[in-house]
Design a protein around this motif. Sequence first.
Motif, PDB file in Angstrom:
ATOM      1  N   MET A   1      47.552  48.538  58.221  1.00 21.27           N
ATOM      2  CA  MET A   1      46.134  48.475  57.860  1.00 21.27           C
ATOM      3  C   MET A   1      45.404  49.699  58.426  1.00 21.27           C
ATOM      4  SD  MET A   1      43.382  45.437  58.653  1.00 21.27           S
ATOM      5  CE  MET A   1      41.705  45.574  58.076  1.00 21.27           C
ATOM      6  N   VAL A   2      44.609  50.355  57.582  1.00 21.62           N
ATOM      7  CA  VAL A   2      43.890  51.553  58.001  1.00 21.62           C
ATOM      8  C   VAL A   2      42.720  51.167  58.902  1.00 21.62           C
ATOM      9  CG1 VAL A   2      42.562  53.548  57.224  1.00 21.62           C
ATOM     10  CG2 VAL A   2      44.517  52.751  55.879  1.00 21.62           C
ATOM     11  N   ARG A   3      42.710  51.770  60.099  1.00 23.22           N
ATOM     12  CA  ARG A   3      41.594  51.524  61.014  1.00 23.22           C
ATOM     13  C   ARG A   3      40.387  52.320  60.547  1.00 23.22           C
ATOM     14  NH1 ARG A   3      43.141  52.947  66.854  1.00 23.22           N
ATOM     15  NH2 ARG A   3      41.168  51.861  67.251  1.00 23.22           N
ATOM     16  N   GLN A   4      39.213  51.763  60.761  1.00 26.88           N
ATOM     17  CA  GLN A   4      37.992  52.388  60.288  1.00 26.88           C
ATOM     18  C   GLN A   4      36.943  52.448  61.382  1.00 26.88           C
ATOM     19  OE1 GLN A   4      37.039  49.807  56.967  1.00 26.88           O
ATOM     20  NE2 GLN A   4      38.001  51.201  55.518  1.00 26.88           N
ATOM     21  N   ARG A   5      36.093  53.436  61.294  1.00 21.56           N
ATOM     22  CA  ARG A   5      34.941  53.583  62.185  1.00 21.56           C
ATOM     23  C   ARG A   5      33.682  53.411  61.338  1.00 21.56           C
ATOM     24  NH1 ARG A   5      33.210  57.144  66.689  1.00 21.56           N
ATOM     25  NH2 ARG A   5      35.372  57.859  66.916  1.00 21.56           N
ATOM     26  N   THR A   6      32.792  52.562  61.805  1.00 28.09           N
ATOM     27  CA  THR A   6      31.515  52.396  61.118  1.00 28.09           C
ATOM     28  C   THR A   6      30.552  53.480  61.589  1.00 28.09           C
ATOM     29  OG1 THR A   6      31.822  50.008  60.917  1.00 28.09           O
ATOM     30  CG2 THR A   6      29.578  50.852  60.694  1.00 28.09           C
ATOM     31  N   ILE A   7      30.009  54.221  60.655  1.00 29.60           N
ATOM     32  CA  ILE A   7      29.085  55.299  60.961  1.00 29.60           C
ATOM     33  C   ILE A   7      27.646  54.771  60.855  1.00 29.60           C
ATOM     34  CG2 ILE A   7      28.283  57.597  60.275  1.00 29.60           C
ATOM     35  CD1 ILE A   7      31.117  57.524  61.453  1.00 29.60           C
ATOM     36  N   PRO A   8      26.811  54.998  61.861  1.00 27.09           N
ATOM     37  CA  PRO A   8      25.424  54.517  61.800  1.00 27.09           C
ATOM     38  C   PRO A   8      24.664  55.109  60.616  1.00 27.09           C
ATOM     39  CG  PRO A   8      26.002  55.228  64.024  1.00 27.09           C
ATOM     40  CD  PRO A   8      27.112  55.678  63.135  1.00 27.09           C
ATOM     41  N   VAL A   9      23.739  54.327  60.099  1.00 27.39           N
ATOM     42  CA  VAL A   9      22.922  54.751  58.961  1.00 27.39           C
ATOM     43  C   VAL A   9      21.508  55.060  59.438  1.00 27.39           C
ATOM     44  CG1 VAL A   9      21.952  54.087  56.736  1.00 27.39           C
ATOM     45  CG2 VAL A   9      24.287  53.415  57.324  1.00 27.39           C
ATOM     46  N   ARG A  10      21.035  56.234  59.054  1.00 26.54           N
ATOM     47  CA  ARG A  10      19.692  56.662  59.433  1.00 26.54           C
ATOM     48  C   ARG A  10      18.839  56.874  58.184  1.00 26.54           C
ATOM     49  NH1 ARG A  10      17.587  61.116  63.774  1.00 26.54           N
ATOM     50  NH2 ARG A  10      15.381  60.607  63.432  1.00 26.54           N
ATOM     51  N   ASP A 234      24.038  49.004  49.909  1.00 30.76           N
ATOM     52  CA  ASP A 234      25.179  49.736  49.372  1.00 30.76           C
ATOM     53  C   ASP A 234      25.546  50.913  50.279  1.00 30.76           C
ATOM     54  OD1 ASP A 234      27.050  50.543  47.137  1.00 30.76           O
ATOM     55  OD2 ASP A 234      25.734  52.288  47.151  1.00 30.76           O
ATOM     56  N   LEU A 235      24.536  51.603  50.799  1.00 32.26           N
ATOM     57  CA  LEU A 235      24.799  52.749  51.672  1.00 32.26           C
ATOM     58  C   LEU A 235      25.514  52.311  52.943  1.00 32.26           C
ATOM     59  CD1 LEU A 235      24.310  55.804  51.842  1.00 32.26           C
ATOM     60  CD2 LEU A 235      22.190  55.311  53.081  1.00 32.26           C
ATOM     61  N   MET A 236      25.109  51.193  53.507  1.00 35.45           N
ATOM     62  CA  MET A 236      25.766  50.688  54.706  1.00 35.45           C
ATOM     63  C   MET A 236      27.229  50.326  54.434  1.00 35.45           C
ATOM     64  SD  MET A 236      22.727  48.306  56.296  1.00 35.45           S
ATOM     65  CE  MET A 236      23.746  47.695  57.629  1.00 35.45           C
ATOM     66  N   SER A 237      27.497  49.774  53.261  1.00 34.74           N
ATOM     67  CA  SER A 237      28.872  49.382  52.942  1.00 34.74           C
ATOM     68  C   SER A 237      29.780  50.592  52.790  1.00 34.74           C
ATOM     69  CB  SER A 237      28.890  48.548  51.657  1.00 34.74           C
ATOM     70  OG  SER A 237      28.628  49.350  50.519  1.00 34.74           O
ATOM     71  N   ARG A 238      29.203  51.749  52.464  1.00 31.29           N
ATOM     72  CA  ARG A 238      29.996  52.967  52.289  1.00 31.29           C
ATOM     73  C   ARG A 238      30.032  53.847  53.533  1.00 31.29           C
ATOM     74  NH1 ARG A 238      27.602  56.305  49.174  1.00 31.29           N
ATOM     75  NH2 ARG A 238      25.694  55.205  48.588  1.00 31.29           N
ATOM     76  N   SER A 239      29.339  53.427  54.571  1.00 33.52           N
ATOM     77  CA  SER A 239      29.237  54.261  55.770  1.00 33.52           C
ATOM     78  C   SER A 239      30.433  53.990  56.702  1.00 33.52           C
ATOM     79  CB  SER A 239      27.913  53.965  56.497  1.00 33.52           C
ATOM     80  OG  SER A 239      27.693  54.896  57.514  1.00 33.52           O
ATOM     81  N   ILE A 240      31.611  54.318  56.193  1.00 33.21           N
ATOM     82  CA  ILE A 240      32.868  54.035  56.871  1.00 33.21           C
ATOM     83  C   ILE A 240      33.700  55.310  56.933  1.00 33.21           C
ATOM     84  CG2 ILE A 240      35.022  52.710  56.781  1.00 33.21           C
ATOM     85  CD1 ILE A 240      32.610  50.975  57.360  1.00 33.21           C
ATOM     86  N   LEU A 241      34.267  55.565  58.112  1.00 34.43           N
ATOM     87  CA  LEU A 241      35.136  56.722  58.309  1.00 34.43           C
ATOM     88  C   LEU A 241      36.524  56.234  58.720  1.00 34.43           C
ATOM     89  CD1 LEU A 241      35.394  59.864  58.589  1.00 34.43           C
ATOM     90  CD2 LEU A 241      34.821  59.536  61.008  1.00 34.43           C
ATOM     91  N   PRO A 242      37.571  56.508  57.916  1.00 39.02           N
ATOM     92  CA  PRO A 242      38.924  56.126  58.325  1.00 39.02           C
ATOM     93  C   PRO A 242      39.327  56.858  59.596  1.00 39.02           C
ATOM     94  CG  PRO A 242      38.846  56.714  55.989  1.00 39.02           C
ATOM     95  CD  PRO A 242      37.540  57.143  56.598  1.00 39.02           C
TER      96      PRO A 242
END
Length: 243
Positions: A1-10, A234-242
């Motif tokens: 499973m690919v680990r992900q980092r959640t990137i804050p949204v500003r 939608d922006l929050m759902s895409r704010s992910i960095l593998p």
Amino acid sequence: MVRQRTIPVRSLGSMVTTPSAGELTAWAKTRTGVGGDLTTFHLMRSAEAQDSLDLPAAGGWFYGGRAAAATLPDAPADEVTDDIRAVESFFKNPWWSLPSPASLWQDPDEEYLLGYRRLLRTMRDNRVAGHIILSERRPASIELEFLTGRRVLWHILRPSEKSLAGLLEVQRDIAIRPEMLEVLEDLMGSYTVRTIIVIDPGEGDLKRAAELVDPDNLLTGGYAPADQADYWRDLMSRSILPR
């Protein structure tokens, strides 16, 4: 499973459209005894949509009329402080987005800039954490001289390489769209960049930005379109960095 980092949204602010008479009437009934006008309506509606963001921001280009009036000599601060209280019903210590002086007046002189700076100070004295200043073009040198600081983020809506370079002369955090990442990378040979705010990133854009700065210094940015109710979600759902 690919680990992900959640990137804050500003948030960098919101665009708005004219509400229907029915919407305004229904809203006005909720403000009995408190008051408010169309600007208050836009502030509250856009703030409510950002309630779950890491770094929400009130205002946007639509706040220009209120800002211009509040910079006049001896202008009372009541409307602005009322605006802050209205936004604080959704989140505390907001950042605030508003047009630059040159967007409000043609070739603003020192008197206009002093009034604008006084407005920012009044807002910070009333619990606003900082300001996002929106500009259509590269800010003039006198604007940057009067208004640069650690609690100010300049954002050029349609930047060029030259205008980005001008901003990097005075600030280390930069908000850009993905198509400008390559330009920013070239400029980083001459300027120090601390934080990159990638506006509306698509697939792979956050990964590209993470190659330029530490992921801890990476944010997803948004400037909400008025006609997209689910924009922030939608922006929050895409704010992910593998990882």
